[in-house]
Motif scaffolding. Structure first.
Motif, PDB file in Angstrom:
ATOM      1  N   GLY A 122      -9.302 -18.345   0.190  1.00  0.00           N
ATOM      2  CA  GLY A 122      -7.893 -17.946   0.222  1.00  0.00           C
ATOM      3  C   GLY A 122      -7.214 -18.263   1.541  1.00  0.00           C
ATOM      4  N   LEU A 123      -7.550 -19.421   2.133  1.00  0.00           N
ATOM      5  CA  LEU A 123      -7.033 -19.754   3.463  1.00  0.00           C
ATOM      6  C   LEU A 123      -5.878 -20.758   3.433  1.00  0.00           C
ATOM      7  CD1 LEU A 123     -10.465 -20.009   5.341  1.00  0.00           C
ATOM      8  CD2 LEU A 123      -8.875 -18.095   5.336  1.00  0.00           C
ATOM      9  N   GLN A 129       1.200 -17.352   2.988  1.00  0.00           N
ATOM     10  CA  GLN A 129       2.644 -17.085   2.941  1.00  0.00           C
ATOM     11  C   GLN A 129       2.939 -16.005   1.894  1.00  0.00           C
ATOM     12  OE1 GLN A 129       4.910 -20.634   2.261  1.00  0.00           O
ATOM     13  NE2 GLN A 129       6.847 -19.527   2.258  1.00  0.00           N
ATOM     14  N   ASN A 130       2.303 -16.134   0.718  1.00  0.00           N
ATOM     15  CA  ASN A 130       2.501 -15.124  -0.331  1.00  0.00           C
ATOM     16  C   ASN A 130       2.049 -13.748   0.146  1.00  0.00           C
ATOM     17  OD1 ASN A 130       3.570 -16.928  -2.118  1.00  0.00           O
ATOM     18  ND2 ASN A 130       1.657 -17.261  -3.238  1.00  0.00           N
ATOM     19  N   MET A 131       0.894 -13.728   0.847  1.00  0.00           N
ATOM     20  CA  MET A 131       0.386 -12.443   1.324  1.00  0.00           C
ATOM     21  C   MET A 131       1.329 -11.827   2.352  1.00  0.00           C
ATOM     22  SD  MET A 131      -2.822 -11.731   3.663  1.00  0.00           S
ATOM     23  CE  MET A 131      -1.898 -12.689   4.825  1.00  0.00           C
ATOM     24  N   TYR A 132       1.753 -12.634   3.322  1.00  0.00           N
ATOM     25  CA  TYR A 132       2.633 -12.093   4.366  1.00  0.00           C
ATOM     26  C   TYR A 132       3.959 -11.613   3.779  1.00  0.00           C
ATOM     27  CZ  TYR A 132      -0.535 -13.561   8.089  1.00  0.00           C
ATOM     28  OH  TYR A 132      -1.625 -13.684   8.917  1.00  0.00           O
ATOM     29  N   HIS A 133       4.399 -12.243   2.691  1.00  0.00           N
ATOM     30  CA  HIS A 133       5.672 -11.863   2.073  1.00  0.00           C
ATOM     31  C   HIS A 133       5.485 -10.885   0.919  1.00  0.00           C
ATOM     32  CE1 HIS A 133       8.304 -14.557   4.387  1.00  0.00           C
ATOM     33  NE2 HIS A 133       7.152 -15.183   4.582  1.00  0.00           N
ATOM     34  N   ILE A 147      -4.116 -15.817  -4.475  1.00  0.00           N
ATOM     35  CA  ILE A 147      -5.455 -15.525  -3.945  1.00  0.00           C
ATOM     36  C   ILE A 147      -5.296 -14.875  -2.572  1.00  0.00           C
ATOM     37  CG2 ILE A 147      -7.597 -16.647  -3.142  1.00  0.00           C
ATOM     38  CD1 ILE A 147      -7.228 -16.834  -6.184  1.00  0.00           C
ATOM     39  N   LEU A 148      -6.124 -13.871  -2.273  1.00  0.00           N
ATOM     40  CA  LEU A 148      -6.058 -13.245  -0.944  1.00  0.00           C
ATOM     41  C   LEU A 148      -7.229 -13.728  -0.093  1.00  0.00           C
ATOM     42  CD1 LEU A 148      -5.075  -9.655  -2.070  1.00  0.00           C
ATOM     43  CD2 LEU A 148      -3.661 -11.186  -0.693  1.00  0.00           C
ATOM     44  N   PRO A 192      -4.009 -11.258   9.014  1.00  0.00           N
ATOM     45  CA  PRO A 192      -3.753 -10.982   7.594  1.00  0.00           C
ATOM     46  C   PRO A 192      -4.144  -9.566   7.176  1.00  0.00           C
ATOM     47  CG  PRO A 192      -5.462 -12.682   7.881  1.00  0.00           C
ATOM     48  CD  PRO A 192      -4.823 -12.475   9.210  1.00  0.00           C
ATOM     49  N   LEU A 193      -5.225  -9.035   7.748  1.00  0.00           N
ATOM     50  CA  LEU A 193      -5.640  -7.673   7.396  1.00  0.00           C
ATOM     51  C   LEU A 193      -4.575  -6.652   7.801  1.00  0.00           C
ATOM     52  CD1 LEU A 193      -7.705  -5.612   6.385  1.00  0.00           C
ATOM     53  CD2 LEU A 193      -8.828  -5.736   8.625  1.00  0.00           C
TER      54      LEU A 193
END
Ligand code: NAD
Length: 320
Positions: A122-123, A129-133, A147-148, A192-193
């Motif tokens: 998931g890198l 970008q999806n995770m941060y947003h 994916i995370l 990210p965490l």
């Protein structure tokens, strides 16, 4: 030695995902993958921790009906073209690289050439970008799940297991009221965490060697995604102050000698270490309610889980 709390091992937490993964693999074996899905690991460093992690991945994968192949190279420069070959190979369902390879920005380049459809760790930038947003899907119809990154995801799953996520709260707010300290702000784990935990409603203090930042969704969780505030340069007194208020302390310092000071741990806090070195001293057990000394086995489960999701996404796209 007084031990008011409990030590929880990652192996026990990983077991929780065994059945779900086995059922997923079984389903694939009956349909598109009669030989089971194939995960390929690329190793081009001499790090014994990476070799050990690869051995564990193979053992775990095979016990779940997943094929694992380690492709090892003495010459780091061969990695790029071999990753590109695996990208094109229909037999290969998932690809991961054991970092560090070059130990510099070239590693981020290698990360990004892995096909987004096979990136089990998931890198890829789009996943980040999806995770941060705080975007959970890849498509407007919400059929394809994003994916995370697997290590931060493993820590989230551990916090769920420890019941630090409150399931009575609405999804997305389940860490509301929790204060967390994360000692590591690398691009692949710590940052990210911190974002994931803040997106779920926590107040997160993100600590690195240079400074301390605060990640939150604002007062009353009014923002849809986390915001970041600089609190100042790294200092022991600031670290002590935020740690003594923290419900959750997560460490990831890549050093054999580093130990998080036990006197900074609030009585009854949960302590989790994802570094390959034990960042807490044994006496943390006198303070912590829950202590998770290592997390690698949960990360491996998340890698395989991510691979099944990637295959699901690929199959769903082909049906369109
Ligand atoms: P990295 O070197 O990229 O980052 C280390 C981070 O820790 C940096 O943000 C740095 O500023 C911070 N740091 C270092 N010393 C510090 C100190 N004394 N005080 C405060 N902050 C400090 O490393 P990484 O890739 O994030 O990996 C970190 C560790 O996690 C390694 O031991 C690695 O093996 C392990 N790891 C574990 C898993 C897993 O699944 N459990 C996955 C990936 C990495």
């Amino acid at each position: 030695l007084i031990k008011p709390g409990r030590t929880i091992l990652a192996s026990g937490i990983a077991k929780l995902y065994t059945q779900e993964i086995q059922e997923g693999v079984e389903h694939l074996r009956k349909s598109t993958h009669p030989n089971g899905p194939l995960l390929v690991g690329f190793l081009a460093n001499e790090d014994p921790a990476a070799q050990m992690y690869a051995n564990w991945t193979k053992k775990t994968a095979e016990s779940l009906g997943v094929r694992f192949e380690l492709r090892q190279f003495d010459d780091k420069d061969q990695l790029e073209e071999n990753i590109l070959v695996a990208n094109e190979d229909n037999e290969v369902d998932g690809i991961m690289i054991y970092f560090p390879v070059f130990g510099n920005a070239q590693d981020q380049y290698l990360q990004q050439i892995v096909s987004i459809e096979k990136d089990v760790e998931g890198l890829n930038h789009l996943y980040y970008q999806n995770m941060y947003h705080n975007i959970r899907y890849l498509d407007v119809e919400h059929k394809l799940k994003s994916i995370l990154p697997c290590t931060p995801l493993a820590v989230v799953k551990i916090l769920e297991y420890l019941k630090l996520y409150n399931s009575l709260l609405p999804e997305g707010n389940r860490l509301y009221g929790k204060k967390c300290v994360v000692i590591n702000r690398s691009e692949i784990v710590g940052r990210p965490l911190a974002a994931l935990l803040a997106n779920d409603g926590a107040i997160v203090y993100s600590v690195d060697i240079n400074n301390i930042q605060k990640f939150t969704r604002g007062s009353g969780l009014k923002f849809a995604k986390h915001h970041v505030e600089d609190l100042g340069d790294y200092s022991e007194s600031l670290l002590q102050q935020i740690s003594l208020e923290a419900d959750i302390i997560i460490t990831g310092v890549p050093s054999e000698t580093y130990k998080f000071p036990t006197e900074y741990v609030k009585e009854g806090a949960a302590c989790i270490n994802f570094s390959s070195h034990k960042n807490f001293s044994e006496d943390v057990k006198e303070k912590a309610s829950l202590y998770v000394p290592m997390t690698g086995k949960v990360t491996i489960s998340m890698l395989i889980r991510n691979m099944l999701r990637l295959i699901e996404n690929r199959n769903a796209k082909q049906q369109h």
